[in-house]
Motif scaffolding. Structure first.
Motif, PDB file in Angstrom:
ATOM      1  N   GLY A 102      44.009  35.512  35.357  1.00 38.70           N
ATOM      2  CA  GLY A 102      43.452  36.243  36.491  1.00 38.70           C
ATOM      3  C   GLY A 102      43.308  37.727  36.265  1.00 38.70           C
ATOM      4  O   GLY A 102      42.417  38.367  36.844  1.00 38.70           O
ATOM      5  N   TYR A 103      44.181  38.305  35.422  1.00 37.70           N
ATOM      6  CA  TYR A 103      44.107  39.744  35.168  1.00 37.70           C
ATOM      7  C   TYR A 103      43.668  40.078  33.750  1.00 37.70           C
ATOM      8  O   TYR A 103      42.739  40.855  33.535  1.00 37.70           O
ATOM      9  N   ALA A 104      44.334  39.463  32.744  1.00 35.14           N
ATOM     10  CA  ALA A 104      44.088  39.875  31.361  1.00 35.14           C
ATOM     11  C   ALA A 104      42.675  39.543  30.896  1.00 35.14           C
ATOM     12  O   ALA A 104      41.957  40.411  30.376  1.00 35.14           O
ATOM     13  N   ARG A 105      42.269  38.310  31.055  1.00 39.21           N
ATOM     14  CA  ARG A 105      40.970  37.904  30.495  1.00 39.21           C
ATOM     15  C   ARG A 105      39.794  38.693  31.061  1.00 39.21           C
ATOM     16  O   ARG A 105      38.899  39.097  30.315  1.00 39.21           O
ATOM     17  N   PRO A 106      39.764  38.950  32.381  1.00 38.45           N
ATOM     18  CA  PRO A 106      38.631  39.742  32.885  1.00 38.45           C
ATOM     19  C   PRO A 106      38.662  41.212  32.457  1.00 38.45           C
ATOM     20  O   PRO A 106      37.632  41.883  32.489  1.00 38.45           O
ATOM     21  N   ASN A 107      39.838  41.727  32.069  1.00 35.71           N
ATOM     22  CA  ASN A 107      39.972  43.156  31.792  1.00 35.71           C
ATOM     23  C   ASN A 107      40.045  43.507  30.312  1.00 35.71           C
ATOM     24  O   ASN A 107      39.800  44.666  29.944  1.00 35.71           O
ATOM     25  N   LEU A 108      40.388  42.548  29.456  1.00 36.81           N
ATOM     26  CA  LEU A 108      40.490  42.833  28.032  1.00 36.81           C
ATOM     27  C   LEU A 108      39.122  42.766  27.378  1.00 36.81           C
ATOM     28  O   LEU A 108      38.257  41.978  27.769  1.00 36.81           O
ATOM     29  N   GLN A 109      38.946  43.583  26.347  1.00 42.10           N
ATOM     30  CA  GLN A 109      37.732  43.524  25.546  1.00 42.10           C
ATOM     31  C   GLN A 109      38.076  43.852  24.100  1.00 42.10           C
ATOM     32  O   GLN A 109      39.215  44.227  23.786  1.00 42.10           O
ATOM     33  N   GLU A 110      37.106  43.712  23.230  1.00 48.94           N
ATOM     34  CA  GLU A 110      37.335  43.961  21.808  1.00 48.94           C
ATOM     35  C   GLU A 110      37.846  45.378  21.594  1.00 48.94           C
ATOM     36  O   GLU A 110      37.329  46.334  22.183  1.00 48.94           O
ATOM     37  N   GLY A 111      38.889  45.501  20.768  1.00 48.66           N
ATOM     38  CA  GLY A 111      39.491  46.801  20.510  1.00 48.66           C
ATOM     39  C   GLY A 111      40.725  47.075  21.349  1.00 48.66           C
ATOM     40  O   GLY A 111      41.520  47.966  21.030  1.00 48.66           O
TER      41      GLY A 111
END
Length: 406
Positions: A102-111
């Protein structure tokens, strides 16, 4: 603390195992339940069994009042600012997955980076492995000191401007390491990262003030703190929870549904889809009452005395290796030389002593320790020095047994 009086509250401690009085030293896996909790769950089913938040009849009202009353007990237990920050889940594992999805996947990106340690339980490791794979982010590890503790200097070195999440256990379920969460949270926040705390081994044993720790998320399971199995808690700061989408959809968590779209209820209910864990939450509330009556500070002091006594006792024995730092929580993890821990636990069980053996859902840590498995004796408020004496005597018998075999 009157430990003998406390023991009388736990019916299962009267059990005999293989003709011996039970010595239960596996509370880190799951704690035993006092009569007060058993009665609370039983009374719910006898006097208030109904769904919550739905019916306007008397039983529905009773159930809702007890369920939401338990939420308020959890809020006070954690010193959260609002009951909106207290989500009932199935346990720590579900709570961690809720954060990761719910939090990490929508907010993380490459780098981006997610920072963890090698002492993490699988439930606070695998969700982050999957989250970084899905997003292209990187998983980084704070190195461990030789005794299994971590240094704040290493935390400062590992956490960078690219770090978005620091996920760390409050207390290691293998080493007994108690991590400095407040200081780590400050380091994470200095880099605009959020901190996620696995409190499965923390909340049952010590006062946890999430406002003082300034953690962004804190998760724990009821079954490790005298409550029923199948219920746990996810605490999250309100603004973070409001920014997240639910990970389960269905009844109870909706505000309005039409043919092609839906909107969600406000916190905390948007994360509690379906019929919630009503009896479990009520049992957790009763467990909190039980622990508060005794006092978490008293419990922690008692457990530290037991951990010190057990460590000193086992160190007097030849052919035993103890793992973890000097200052530890209420457990001792060890191995007997040339004896597989499963064999150790089997012989101990024959004498009525229950310990855990295996990798403890912490295989990377086992690799770091250079072992395949360990035995673990873990203590709680109902244990005594006599229990530890029984453990030591049984370990002597175990060594003699395998000495004769080989």
């Amino acid at each position: 603390m009157d430990v003998q009086a406390i023991r009388q509250e736990f019916p299962i401690l009267n059990e005999e195992i293989n003709g011996h009085p039970l010595v239960y030293l596996d509370s880190a896996a799951t704690s035993q339940k006092p009569q007060q909790v058993l009665d609370a769950v039983n009374d719910y089913y006898k006097q208030a069994n109904s769904n919550v938040h739905r019916g306007v009849h008397t039983l529905g009202t009773r159930a809702t009042e007890q369920y939401e009353g338990a939420r308020e007990k959890v809020r006070a237990f954690l010193n959260a600012r609002s009951t909106a920050e207290v989500i009932f889940t199935r346990g720590t594992t579900t709570s961690m997955n809720t954060i990761a999805y719910g939090y990490a996947r929508p907010n993380l990106q490459e780098g981006d980076e997610v920072v963890v340690t090698q002492m993490e339980h699988h439930s606070n490791l695998i969700p982050w492995q999957q989250a970084v794979k899905a997003s292209g982010a990187t998983l980084k590890y704070i190195p461990l000191q030789d005794d299994g503790s971590i240094s704040l200097d290493d935390v400062r070195t590992t956490v960078t401007e690219n770090t978005k999440i620091v996920a760390i256990t409050h207390v290691s379920n293998v080493l007994g390491t108690i991590n400095p969460i407040k200081e780590i949270a400050a380091i994470a926040h200095d880099h605009n990262a959020v901190i996620v705390v696995d409190g499965a081994q923390g909340a049952p044993h010590m006062n946890v003030d999430v406002s003082d720790l300034d953690c962004d998320f804190y998760a724990f399971s009821g079954h490790k703190m005298c409550a029923p199995t199948g219920v746990g808690v996810l605490y999250g700061k309100k603004d973070l929870l409001e920014s997240m989408e639910p990970v389960e959809f269905g009844g109870e968590m909706i505000d309005f549904v039409d043919l092609y779209d839906a909107t969600w209820k406000e916190l905390p209910w948007k994360f509690e889809g379906g019929t919630p864990i009503i009896a479990g939450a009520i049992g957790l509330g009763a467990a909190i009452d039980f622990l508060n009556d005794i006092g978490l500070d008293n419990i922690l002091e008692h457990e530290q005395q037991l951990a010190n006594y057990a460590t000193e006792k086992l160190r007097t024995m030849d052919g035993i290796t103890i793992y973890g730092p000097e200052e530890r929580a209420a457990l001792v993890t060890f191995n007997l030389d040339d004896v597989h821990p499963h064999d150790t636990a089997t012989v101990l069980d024959a004498e009525g002593v229950a310990v855990r053996a295996g990798h403890h859902c912490a295989q990377p840590l086992m690799k770091w320790l250079d072992v395949t498995a360990t035995a673990r004796a873990s203590f709680y408020l109902y244990n005594t020095t006599e229990d530890i004496d029984r453990l030591a005597d049984s370990l002597v018998n175990t060594k003699e047994f395998f000495g004769d075999v080989f």
